[in-house]
Design a protein around this motif. Structure first.
Motif, PDB file in Angstrom:
ATOM      1  N   TYR A 196      28.344  17.011  -3.071  1.00 25.74           N
ATOM      2  CA  TYR A 196      28.442  17.296  -4.504  1.00 25.74           C
ATOM      3  C   TYR A 196      27.341  18.268  -4.868  1.00 25.74           C
ATOM      4  N   GLU A 197      27.679  19.304  -5.660  1.00 22.34           N
ATOM      5  CA  GLU A 197      26.688  20.291  -6.102  1.00 22.34           C
ATOM      6  C   GLU A 197      26.992  20.684  -7.529  1.00 22.34           C
ATOM      7  N   ARG A 198      26.076  20.393  -8.429  1.00 22.55           N
ATOM      8  CA  ARG A 198      26.234  20.864  -9.799  1.00 22.55           C
ATOM      9  C   ARG A 198      25.892  22.346  -9.886  1.00 22.55           C
ATOM     10  N   ILE A 199      24.985  22.806  -9.036  1.00 18.47           N
ATOM     11  CA  ILE A 199      24.638  24.225  -8.969  1.00 18.47           C
ATOM     12  C   ILE A 199      24.864  24.691  -7.542  1.00 18.47           C
ATOM     13  N   VAL A 224      32.267  12.957  -8.339  1.00 18.46           N
ATOM     14  CA  VAL A 224      30.937  12.415  -8.090  1.00 18.46           C
ATOM     15  C   VAL A 224      31.052  10.991  -7.555  1.00 18.46           C
ATOM     16  N   SER A 225      31.894  10.220  -8.188  1.00 19.36           N
ATOM     17  CA  SER A 225      32.048   8.826  -7.784  1.00 19.36           C
ATOM     18  C   SER A 225      32.539   8.700  -6.351  1.00 19.36           C
ATOM     19  N   ARG A 226      33.425   9.592  -5.954  1.00 24.15           N
ATOM     20  CA  ARG A 226      33.982   9.511  -4.610  1.00 24.15           C
ATOM     21  C   ARG A 226      32.884   9.589  -3.547  1.00 24.15           C
ATOM     22  N   TYR A 227      31.939  10.468  -3.742  1.00 21.36           N
ATOM     23  CA  TYR A 227      30.874  10.644  -2.747  1.00 21.36           C
ATOM     24  C   TYR A 227      29.767   9.603  -2.900  1.00 21.36           C
ATOM     25  N   THR A 228      29.434   9.256  -4.121  1.00 23.74           N
ATOM     26  CA  THR A 228      28.382   8.249  -4.303  1.00 23.74           C
ATOM     27  C   THR A 228      28.847   6.886  -3.809  1.00 23.74           C
ATOM     28  N   ASP A 229      30.134   6.605  -3.920  1.00 28.99           N
ATOM     29  CA  ASP A 229      30.645   5.338  -3.389  1.00 28.99           C
ATOM     30  C   ASP A 229      30.544   5.311  -1.868  1.00 28.99           C
ATOM     31  N   LEU A 230      30.785   6.468  -1.218  1.00 27.74           N
ATOM     32  CA  LEU A 230      30.652   6.531   0.237  1.00 27.74           C
ATOM     33  C   LEU A 230      29.206   6.258   0.649  1.00 27.74           C
ATOM     34  N   SER A 285      22.670  17.309  -6.824  1.00 26.06           N
ATOM     35  CA  SER A 285      23.316  17.605  -5.543  1.00 26.06           C
ATOM     36  C   SER A 285      23.231  16.377  -4.646  1.00 26.06           C
ATOM     37  N   LEU A 286      24.181  16.291  -3.735  1.00 27.17           N
ATOM     38  CA  LEU A 286      24.228  15.202  -2.777  1.00 27.17           C
ATOM     39  C   LEU A 286      24.742  15.770  -1.457  1.00 27.17           C
ATOM     40  N   THR A 287      23.968  15.574  -0.387  1.00 22.31           N
ATOM     41  CA  THR A 287      24.315  16.117   0.923  1.00 22.31           C
ATOM     42  C   THR A 287      24.294  15.006   1.961  1.00 22.31           C
ATOM     43  N   ARG A 288      25.266  15.019   2.861  1.00 23.18           N
ATOM     44  CA  ARG A 288      25.336  14.029   3.940  1.00 23.18           C
ATOM     45  C   ARG A 288      25.179  14.735   5.278  1.00 23.18           C
ATOM     46  N   ILE A 289      24.246  14.251   6.112  1.00 28.48           N
ATOM     47  CA  ILE A 289      24.060  14.771   7.469  1.00 28.48           C
ATOM     48  C   ILE A 289      24.566  13.711   8.439  1.00 28.48           C
ATOM     49  N   PRO A 290      25.670  13.972   9.155  1.00 24.88           N
ATOM     50  CA  PRO A 290      26.278  12.951  10.024  1.00 24.88           C
ATOM     51  C   PRO A 290      25.550  12.809  11.358  1.00 24.88           C
ATOM     52  N   LEU A 298      20.818  13.074   1.215  1.00 27.33           N
ATOM     53  CA  LEU A 298      19.764  13.680   0.406  1.00 27.33           C
ATOM     54  C   LEU A 298      20.310  13.909  -0.993  1.00 27.33           C
ATOM     55  N   ALA A 299      19.601  13.406  -1.981  1.00 31.69           N
ATOM     56  CA  ALA A 299      20.040  13.510  -3.377  1.00 31.69           C
ATOM     57  C   ALA A 299      18.950  14.179  -4.206  1.00 31.69           C
ATOM     58  N   TRP A 300      19.346  15.161  -4.992  1.00 34.09           N
ATOM     59  CA  TRP A 300      18.429  15.821  -5.927  1.00 34.09           C
ATOM     60  C   TRP A 300      18.803  15.364  -7.332  1.00 34.09           C
ATOM     61  N   HIS A 301      17.856  14.653  -7.981  1.00 31.24           N
ATOM     62  CA  HIS A 301      18.040  14.181  -9.355  1.00 31.24           C
ATOM     63  C   HIS A 301      17.134  15.005 -10.267  1.00 31.24           C
ATOM     64  N   SER A 302      17.634  15.355 -11.451  1.00 31.08           N
ATOM     65  CA  SER A 302      16.798  16.089 -12.402  1.00 31.08           C
ATOM     66  C   SER A 302      17.306  15.861 -13.811  1.00 31.08           C
ATOM     67  N   CYS A 303      16.379  15.743 -14.763  1.00 32.01           N
ATOM     68  CA  CYS A 303      16.786  15.636 -16.166  1.00 32.01           C
ATOM     69  C   CYS A 303      15.634  16.063 -17.058  1.00 32.01           C
TER      70      CYS A 303
END
Length: 834
Positions: A196-199, A224-230, A285-290, A298-303
């Protein structure tokens, strides 16, 4: 957007802090960026902010309550300014006396005004702010067309846009393929998969245009939910009690909370073990390394949170869920890095750019394409061991690699340039370039190492000198074999160099008669020590500078056409060559061509796959060579060895007898099509039908032995090698063509080597051409399309014409998968090959 002096200057102003930007549309040398002038609420306003572009006095001026810039139009870095990033940091040091002193320092020649207003002759013309005049609903609006939008904007100020289609950008070089050729061996890593990538990171097209802008795309919550649930399911499977839940209540909605340990949300540290809760709303963003043992996420949170724009505060966080580790018990177990900032004066950290990730058992490597950021995360310590931002040429950063020793990181750019850094201290120790499938690396003293052709493709320039000087002209002093390996292991440190400009040589070369040539050369006798003369590429004379300063006369080598002179200084640096084509002699002196041609299709050992077209290629080349010499004064002596009838004894005998007949001015040609092999020590062998890979020294032909046989011949030698037919070229006992350069490096003879492919590329065979692409191109240049490739129309094919012709055809037919290469040993200038 505002326009000044027609379309000569573009001016923009925006909130916060009354930011002003000015850039010339005519050249890139004038640019003022992010100049603060006012409060956070508003863009710059007339009667409050000064924006001046004074062509008469060549002065630019910007000032307001919280910042100023007064400078020369010819050079925006020659200026007096205060620009602290925000009104909070401003010292408010600007006043009229300061501005007047700056004007006086530049030296106005016409009257000036110091009013706080927009001071531009003819005024500033505003572009529209109404979506380019679009009328309709959001539902009606189609895809955004930037060309049409810009055309509409320019039309409003009386200008017309004529788009130019740029040429296709060159493909990004395969760093993983080329860097090991120069001793930069890379660690094996697993690429991350962006979930998932917002940017989005800068695209390849943007990088090739050196555009740093990123495109924002907002995905639906379902994706977003599909990947965060995984991630949640994989975490629970590894004993990590992780859930996704947004903060609740008034406080939770207005503050920047990224993690919850136990019962408390936090954007800071917590030592309270318990369920780990994460908010989806702040996810960028959310990245998965198999990874083989367990995935890494790896998750990037910002607000951002706050009451007014000027007081907005933000918190950004990179969270790494390494599911091979025990479940986290404290904040620091998962939070790799964080950044607290004021929104109106934010300095981005390395992870706050759209990034790509890869990992192995030791580290996680991140890089921001187009953002100039690299970082290495140590999986054992759960800390970053290396962080670098604002990298050199970081706006074209495309890839990153960790070396096999895990002590160095490599930045790979979209234009083929690369840089090597020590992880321990961040020092850049090497630079390099991959260009035209060749690779070169150098240090801060310009000591270098290079693959076969690369040193001729990289140029140095000297201050005050208009010419460019290729690296190969400095090879005697600057080349260091194995430079990358020696530098990384501290066996070699940059040696101080006092580089001088190579000497200049001009002059005339002409015939005295059919058997003599004259040379009238001009050079700086105080710099030059000797002049070397080459005929058809071969060294025929070396004359001291004192003698060469007078007009020279010397014998013409038998049937020689090309004569080249080069001046050398005491450092061994060489001038650019002075060359001339003398044409064919009126009376031929009987120079002959001798050829030994070997083609092997059938291999008896199961480890060596038999080939389809090697034998046929050898026959096609022999036929083309014979046909080309029919009816000419050239005499040809040819030996063709085929398949199983070609033993090591017969090959050695054929070469020995051929060399015995060759004399000065003759041309000896050796052609081989078949498998090339290497032993455990890296020695290169030609494989015959009876070759046993387990016993190469007894059953194959060592290429070094052939080179030794060529060494003392007075003739000019050409070796044509089509020896990398296996998809395993460069691995196991199958050799890459790079393996032969070591054998050729110390050769004292005059040898041209043309190889079918570079590095670990495969020599492609095709049923459509009824043979290999390489030999098909060779026959075309030599025979069937000769007039097309005889660029100087002299009836001969010179070395440059041969290489350019064969290379262009093979690269085109293979779609870039195969690139022939040419290597010359002790041959200078152009010369006739066929």
């Amino acid at each position: 957007m505002l326009w000044a002096h027609g379309d000569s200057f573009a001016v923009t102003t925006m909130a916060p802090w009354g930011e002003v930007n000015i850039a010339s549309t005519l050249w890139d040398g004038f640019k003022i960026e992010r100049q603060v002038t006012g409060p956070s609420c508003c863009p710059a306003q007339p009667r409050v902010t000064r924006i001046g572009i004074d062509l008469e006095n060549a002065i630019s001026s910007i000032w307001g309550k919280f910042g100023f810039h007064v400078g020369a139009l010819q050079n925006s870095s020659f200026a007096v300014s205060e620009n602290d990033g925000s009104a909070y940091a401003s010292s408010q040091s600007g006043h009229m006396a300061t501005h007047q002193m700056a004007y006086n320092a530049i030296g106005p020649v016409a009257p000036v005004s110091f009013d706080s207003s927009f001071q531009v002759a003819g005024g500033l013309t505003a572009s529209t702010q109404s979506k380019d005049g679009y009328r309709g609903t959001e539902r009606d609006r189609g895809p955004f067309d930037p060309i049409k939008a810009m055309s509409d904007r320019l039309a409003r100020v009386g200008l017309r846009l004529d788009p130019i289609t740029p040429p296709a950008a060159p493909s990004v070089p395969d760093f993983e393929k080329h860097l090991p050729r120069i001793g930069l061996h890379l660690a094996q890593m697993v690429d991350g998969i962006p979930a998932y990538e917002r940017i989005k990171p800068a695209s390849l097209d943007q990088l090739q245009g050196q555009v740093r802008r990123v495109l924002e795309t907002r995905e639906e919550d379902d994706s977003v939910s599909r990947y965060t649930d995984l991630l949640r399911l994989e975490a629970w499977a590894k004993g990590w009690p992780l859930t996704w839940r947004d903060p609740e209540g008034e406080d939770g909605e207005r503050e920047c909370y990224h993690l919850q340990f136990g019962g408390e949300w936090t954007s800071g540290s917590s030592d309270d073990p318990g369920p780990l809760h994460l908010p989806r709303r702040n996810l960028f963003s959310l990245t998965r390394i198999p990874m083989p043992d367990a995935p890494i996420w790896l998750a990037w949170h910002s607000c951002e949170a706050g009451g007014t724009f000027g007081s907005l505060r933000g918190n950004s966080m990179l969270v790494i869920y390494d599911l091979s580790k025990p479940a986290p018990r404290k904040f620091e177990d998962v939070v790799a890095d964080a950044n607290g900032f004021m929104v109106n004066n934010r300095i981005q950290k390395h992870f706050e750019f759209p990034s790509r990730y890869k990992a192995n058992e030791n580290v996680v490597l991140s890089h921001g394409p187009g953002a100039g950021a690299l970082a290495i995360y140590d999986r054992k310590t759960r800390r970053f061991s290396h962080i670098a931002t604002a990298l050199e040429n970081g706006d074209i950063l495309y890839e990153a690699y960790v070396t096999a020793d895990h002590r160095h990181v490599i930045q790979g750019n979209v234009d083929g340039s690369f840089y090597v850094y020590r992880i321990s201290n961040g020092t850049q120790i090497l630079s390099g370039r991959v260009i035209e499938d060749e690779v070169v690396v150098w240090n801060s003293s310009f000591e270098f190492d290079a693959s076969a052709e690369a040193e001729a493709l990289i140029d140095l320039t000297f201050p005050g000198q208009s010419g460019q000087f290729s690296l190969d002209r400095f090879g005697s002093k600057l080349r260091v074999d194995g430079l990358a390996r020696k530098t990384m292991t501290l066996q070699h440190l940059p040696q101080p160099q006092s580089l001088t400009v190579p000497p200049s040589l001009k002059g005339d070369i002409a015939l005295v008669n059919d058997r003599e040539i004259s040379l009238d050369l001009r050079f700086d006798a105080a710099q030059v020590t000797q002049v070397s003369i080459f005929q058809d590429g071969s060294l025929t004379a070396q004359v001291p500078a004192a003698e060469a300063a007078a007009k020279l006369t010397m014998p013409r080598s038998p049937d020689a056409r090309w004569v080249t002179a080069i001046a050398e200084d005491k450092n061994g640096f060489a001038s650019l060559p002075v060359s001339v084509d003398l044409g064919d002699p009126k009376t031929a002196q009987g120079a002959r061509t001798h050829a030994v041609i070997l083609g092997v299709n059938t291999y008896q050992d199961d480890a060596l796959p038999s080939l389809n077209f090697a034998l046929r290629d050898a026959g096609k080349f022999a036929q083309a060579l014979s046909e080309q010499n029919q009816g000419s004064d050239d005499q040809i002596n040819m030996t063709l060895l085929k398949d199983r009838r070609a033993s090591t004894e017969k090959l050695r005998t054929a070469i020995t007898e051929t060399l015995a007949q060759a004399r000065e001015g003759d041309h000896v040609l050796f052609y081989f099509a078949g498998h090339g092999l290497r032993d455990a020590n890296g020695r290169f062998y030609l494989a015959l039908s009876s070759t046993d890979p387990a016993n190469l020294s007894e059953t194959a032909v060592p290429f070094a032995d052939l080179i030794e046989m060529f060494k003392d011949s007075p003739a000019r030698m050409t070796v044509i090698l089509d020896a990398c037919h296996s998809g395993s070229a460069g691995t196991g006992f199958f050799a890459s063509t790079d393996a032969v350069t070591t054998d050729l490096a110390d050769l004292g003879s005059n040898v041209t080597m043309l190889a079918a492919s570079k590095g670990r590329e495969v020599s492609i065979e095709s049923a459509e051409t009824d043979g290999g692409l390489f030999t098909d191109a060779l026959v075309a240049v030599l025979s069937t399309q000769r007039t097309e490739f005889d660029r100087n129309l002299n009836g001969r094919i010179e070395a440059s014409e041969l290489y350019l012709g064969v290379k262009s055809k093979v690269v085109a037919q293979s779609e870039g998968k195969q690139t022939p290469w040419l290597m010359k040993v002790r041959l200078v200038g152009d010369y006739v090959v066929f």
